[in-house]
Scaffold this active site. Structure first.
Site, PDB file in Angstrom:
ATOM      1  N   LYS A 180      41.788  36.613  50.665  1.00  0.00           N
ATOM      2  CA  LYS A 180      41.126  37.905  50.846  1.00  0.00           C
ATOM      3  C   LYS A 180      40.317  37.987  52.150  1.00  0.00           C
ATOM      4  O   LYS A 180      40.186  39.046  52.739  1.00  0.00           O
ATOM      5  CB  LYS A 180      40.194  38.206  49.668  1.00  0.00           C
ATOM      6  CG  LYS A 180      40.882  38.311  48.309  1.00  0.00           C
ATOM      7  CD  LYS A 180      41.603  39.611  48.168  1.00  0.00           C
ATOM      8  CE  LYS A 180      42.118  39.963  46.787  1.00  0.00           C
ATOM      9  NZ  LYS A 180      42.369  38.938  45.815  1.00  0.00           N
TER      10      LYS A 180
ATOM     11  N   SER B  48      47.182  31.162  46.636  1.00  0.00           N
ATOM     12  CA  SER B  48      46.379  32.275  47.160  1.00  0.00           C
ATOM     13  C   SER B  48      44.882  32.010  47.092  1.00  0.00           C
ATOM     14  O   SER B  48      44.118  32.557  47.884  1.00  0.00           O
ATOM     15  CB  SER B  48      46.728  33.566  46.415  1.00  0.00           C
ATOM     16  OG  SER B  48      46.611  33.382  45.018  1.00  0.00           O
TER      17      SER B  48
ATOM     18  N   GLU C 195      36.404  47.797  46.047  1.00  0.00           N
ATOM     19  CA  GLU C 195      36.666  47.504  44.637  1.00  0.00           C
ATOM     20  C   GLU C 195      36.937  46.014  44.515  1.00  0.00           C
ATOM     21  O   GLU C 195      37.315  45.376  45.486  1.00  0.00           O
ATOM     22  CB  GLU C 195      37.901  48.291  44.169  1.00  0.00           C
ATOM     23  CG  GLU C 195      39.254  47.641  44.482  1.00  0.00           C
ATOM     24  CD  GLU C 195      39.604  47.517  45.974  1.00  0.00           C
ATOM     25  OE1 GLU C 195      39.010  48.250  46.787  1.00  0.00           O
ATOM     26  OE2 GLU C 195      40.464  46.668  46.321  1.00  0.00           O
TER      27      GLU C 195
HETATM   28  C1  LIG Z   1      43.084  39.046  44.585  1.00  0.00           C
HETATM   29  C2  LIG Z   1      43.857  37.844  44.349  1.00  0.00           C
HETATM   30  C3  LIG Z   1      45.231  37.887  44.053  1.00  0.00           C
HETATM   31  C4  LIG Z   1      45.988  39.158  43.835  1.00  0.00           C
HETATM   32  O1  LIG Z   1      45.970  40.073  44.853  1.00  0.00           O
HETATM   33  P1  LIG Z   1      47.176  40.294  45.862  1.00  0.00           P
HETATM   34  O2  LIG Z   1      46.751  41.469  46.651  1.00  0.00           O
HETATM   35  O3  LIG Z   1      48.414  40.574  45.037  1.00  0.00           O
HETATM   36  O4  LIG Z   1      47.319  39.072  46.663  1.00  0.00           O
HETATM   37  C5  LIG Z   1      45.908  36.698  43.931  1.00  0.00           C
HETATM   38  N1  LIG Z   1      45.280  35.511  44.059  1.00  0.00           N
HETATM   39  C6  LIG Z   1      43.963  35.429  44.317  1.00  0.00           C
HETATM   40  C7  LIG Z   1      43.334  34.080  44.441  1.00  0.00           C
HETATM   41  C8  LIG Z   1      43.216  36.578  44.474  1.00  0.00           C
HETATM   42  O5  LIG Z   1      41.911  36.481  44.731  1.00  0.00           O
END
Ligand SMILES: *Cc1c(COP(=O)(O)O)cnc(C)c1O
Length: 400
Positions: free
Chosen positions: A89, A377, A111
């Site tokens: 993010k 992620s 958000e």
């Molecule tokens: C927010 C988040 C996601 C999902 O959001 P995407 O916009 O689909 O990437 C996935 N993994 C983590 C660790 C997140 O914080």
């Protein structure tokens, strides 16, 4: 045919900007500003500097030896969990805060679901000395309280949202309502590849640093700059967009995405939007949305707050519709199990969102020479309580 956005903000039939009249001016102002700003040398210089020195990029591309052995392939993990604030993010938040500053905005709203985007936004607002308000569903405020405390410590005001099932979708609606009340001084820092054009394209471009780095790192480590498979989890679609961005029109690369099955695609408790969604409009964009036969938005359910959204961004709606991506629904218990597995095999506790991508590996048919890049992620520190509460879903890892 390209899977990129067209000049009108559409990906095939999806995308566009379906917004109330009162927001027209701000969205149009953003649409006109975003490309000239983010392509300018001054922006690129500061954005790159902050990605490197502040967020800690490039994130490692790590050859996961024990998991490779288990799955019979060559598995590389793209470590977005190593970034400052713990997820991908921050890439987007850094880019958009520079854009907001350039546009002369003084107040930032966002958000958040799991709180990762809220933390990233509060972080960059602290960095730039900007006022920050975060909208977060009350359910998420409770299940992700450490992130709420981080946001407050960073100086953000956190507004718990009590409409709907009090999760991410409701937080988005509340942020849009706030933006309608403060259209001139406020910048809405959207956290995923969703919202009206140009947000999906803006966020995808800011996250595309992920696949830009994968290219260089693969060339370096395996001698070619593309993998056989890319694997990522998908909520709104931003980490997946960043992972595939420089490969989406390269048919040598197969793309596997993991969405949140919740209790099961047909259980009534799911966030498997691509499996269950129909074309509709949500939060300013045409996309696949889970809805009742008469078009009411359905509630999404997932153990992971970050994937708990009834829609999926237009880029991914389009790629899935045309078969460019293979989308798997991963249930809560499969994600928890995969999270434990990665923890015990590699010593990496993934976010429960990312654990959905890990679980996809078990459903793929892989060959020993296949090069697989899986994006982790985010890190699982925020989820340790949830993992422990559900440890019966990963019994083989022992009683602890
Ligand atoms: C927010 C988040 C996601 C999902 O959001 P995407 O916009 O689909 O990437 C996935 N993994 C983590 C660790 C997140 O914080």
């Amino acid at each position: 045919m390209s899977y990129q956005v067209d000049e009108n903000g559409f990906y095939g039939e999806f995308g566009g900007a379906y917004i109330p009249e009162i927001l027209y001016k701000c969205v149009e102002e953003l649409r006109q500003a975003y490309l000239p700003v983010i392509e300018s040398a001054a922006f690129q210089q500061e954005y790159r500097r902050l990605l490197r020195d502040y967020a800690g990029r490039p994130s490692p591309l790590y050859y996961a030896q024990r998991m490779s052995r288990k799955y019979g392939c060559r598995l590389y993990l793209k470590r977005e969990d190593c970034n400052h604030t713990g997820a991908h993010k921050i890439n987007n938040a850094i880019g958009q805060i520079l854009l907001a500053r350039e546009m002369g905005k003084t107040r930032v709203i966002a958000e958040t679901g799991a709180g990762q985007h809220g933390v990233a936004t509060a972080t960059v607002c602290a960095l730039m000395g900007m006022e920050c308000e975060i909208f977060m569903g009350k359910t998420d405020v409770e299940r992700q309280h450490t992130n709420v405390e981080r946001m407050r410590m960073l100086g953000a005001k956190v507004n718990p949202v009590t409409t709907g099932n009090m999760t991410l979708s409701d937080a988005c609606s509340a942020a849009i309502r706030d933006w309608c009340c403060h259209p001139s001084d406020t910048y809405y820092l959207v956290g995923s590849t969703m919202g009206p054009h140009p947000y999906p394209d803006l966020v995808a471009r800011l996250q595309s640093v992920i696949s830009e780095e994968i290219k260089v790192q693969l060339q370096d480590q395996v001698g070619r700059d593309y993998p056989d498979y890319l694997v990522a989890c998908i909520g709104g679609g931003s980490n997946a967009a960043g992972t595939v961005y420089h490969y989406m029109d390269d048919e040598r690369v197969r793309i596997v995405l993991a969405e949140a099955g919740g209790h099961g695609v047909d259980s009534g408790y799911t966030a498997a939007t691509i499996h269950r969604g129909r074309t509709g409009i949500l939060h300013g964009s045409k996309m696949l949305v889970m809805q009742t036969p008469d078009g009411q938005i359905e509630e999404a359910f997932s153990i992971s707050a970050g994937l708990d959204y009834p829609g999926v961004g237009p880029m991914h709606s389009n790629m899935a519709k045309h078969g460019r991506t293979q989308v798997l629904a991963i249930n809560d218990d499969e994600a928890i199990h995969a999270g434990y597995e990665m923890t015990r095999l590699e010593g990496i506790i993934p976010a429960i969102e990312s654990a959905h991508a890990v679980a996809a590996l078990g459903k793929m048919t892989l060959l020993p020479d296949d090069i697989v890049v899986l994006t982790v992620s985010g890190r699982g520190d925020k989820d340790v309580e949830t993992y422990l509460k559900n440890k019966e879903m990963a019994k083989e890892y022992g009683d602890f």
